[in-house]
Design a protein around this motif. Structure first.
Motif, mmCIF file in Angstrom:
data_model
loop_
_atom_site.group_PDB
_atom_site.id
_atom_site.type_symbol
_atom_site.label_atom_id
_atom_site.label_comp_id
_atom_site.label_asym_id
_atom_site.label_seq_id
_atom_site.Cartn_x
_atom_site.Cartn_y
_atom_site.Cartn_z
ATOM 1 N N PRO A 90 50.453 42.805 42.781
ATOM 2 C CA PRO A 90 50.670 41.484 42.168
ATOM 3 C C PRO A 90 50.653 41.529 40.629
ATOM 4 C CG PRO A 90 49.073 41.316 43.939
ATOM 5 C CD PRO A 90 49.330 42.779 43.726
ATOM 6 N N ALA A 111 48.416 34.173 37.290
ATOM 7 C CA ALA A 111 48.225 34.127 38.743
ATOM 8 C C ALA A 111 48.351 35.521 39.357
ATOM 9 C CB ALA A 111 49.233 33.167 39.376
ATOM 10 N N GLY A 112 49.288 36.315 38.871
ATOM 11 C CA GLY A 112 49.447 37.680 39.378
ATOM 12 C C GLY A 112 48.236 38.547 39.086
ATOM 13 N N ALA A 114 45.192 37.397 38.463
ATOM 14 C CA ALA A 114 44.084 36.827 39.234
ATOM 15 C C ALA A 114 44.177 37.221 40.710
ATOM 16 C CB ALA A 114 44.058 35.308 39.086
ATOM 17 N N LEU A 115 45.378 37.258 41.241
ATOM 18 C CA LEU A 115 45.562 37.654 42.636
ATOM 19 C C LEU A 115 45.140 39.104 42.855
ATOM 20 C CD1 LEU A 115 46.546 36.672 45.383
ATOM 21 C CD2 LEU A 115 48.852 37.360 44.727
ATOM 22 N N SER A 116 45.471 39.967 41.909
ATOM 23 C CA SER A 116 45.028 41.359 42.005
ATOM 24 C C SER A 116 43.506 41.449 41.928
ATOM 25 C CB SER A 116 45.657 42.200 40.883
ATOM 26 O OG SER A 116 46.991 42.492 41.174
ATOM 27 N N ALA A 118 41.351 39.135 42.721
ATOM 28 C CA ALA A 118 40.800 38.578 43.959
ATOM 29 C C ALA A 118 40.901 39.595 45.091
ATOM 30 C CB ALA A 118 41.530 37.287 44.328
ATOM 31 N N GLY A 119 42.010 40.301 45.163
ATOM 32 C CA GLY A 119 42.162 41.342 46.178
ATOM 33 C C GLY A 119 41.133 42.443 46.014
#
Length: 176
Positions: A90, A111-112, A114-116, A118-119
């Protein structure tokens, strides 16, 4: 190919291998069993080197006013994100938007990233690792990866003058 394209391609190769070295060092710091093979290290450096080479080539081609269709070569970067590297995907696919001047693009880039993050948190929340090293190192790697991936989203220009204007729009402090 012009000298500019060759120069940016070589720089991309060096930066890609440098990113791979930093990523491998970070993996060593967060590992509970720090035993790595030379084969695995060589594979990581080869994949990140190819990704850097491709992004450097795309940068040089964009700066010389070549067609945007060359960006299809970015598909060669995807093997870098196989297996455990997938957590960075992401940041690569969306994080590059963070470096564009539009608000919507920056929000998508955040967002990209943050998505990484979060993962990473979901997959490592029970690991006995220093969270500052784990998440801080990952954030630095994600942001530098996104900076390279920004090349996929930069508008193509018609030569050096257009590129200078595009870079001035992104960085108002850049010298003309």
């Amino acid at each position: 190919m012009t000298v500019r394209v060759l120069t940016t391609t070589a720089a991309g190769l060096g930066l890609g291998v440098g990113w791979g070295i930093a990523a491998r060092g970070w993996m060593r710091l967060i590992s509970t069993e720090p035993e790595f093979s030379w084969t695995g290290t060589a594979m990581i450096l080869a994949l990140t080197g190819v990704s850097g080479l491709v992004l450097g080539l795309l940068n040089g081609l964009r700066r010389t006013g070549r067609s945007r269709w060359w960006r299809v070569l970015a598909i060669l970067c995807l093997p870098t994100f196989a297996s455990p590297g997938m957590i960075f995907l992401p940041a690569f696919l969306l994080g590059g938007l963070l470096y564009l001047p539009h608000l919507w693009a920056r929000l998508a880039g955040v967002a990209g990233i943050a998505l990484s993050q979060a993962g990473l948190w979901v997959t490592t929340r029970d690991d006995p690792v220093n969270p500052w090293v784990l998440h801080g190192g990952f954030l630095v790697l994600s942001l530098t990866l996104a900076a390279g991936a920004a090349e996929l989203y930069r508008p193509s220009g018609s030569g050096e003058a257009a590129v200078a204007e595009q870079e001035l729009a992104v960085d108002p402090f850049a010298a003309r």
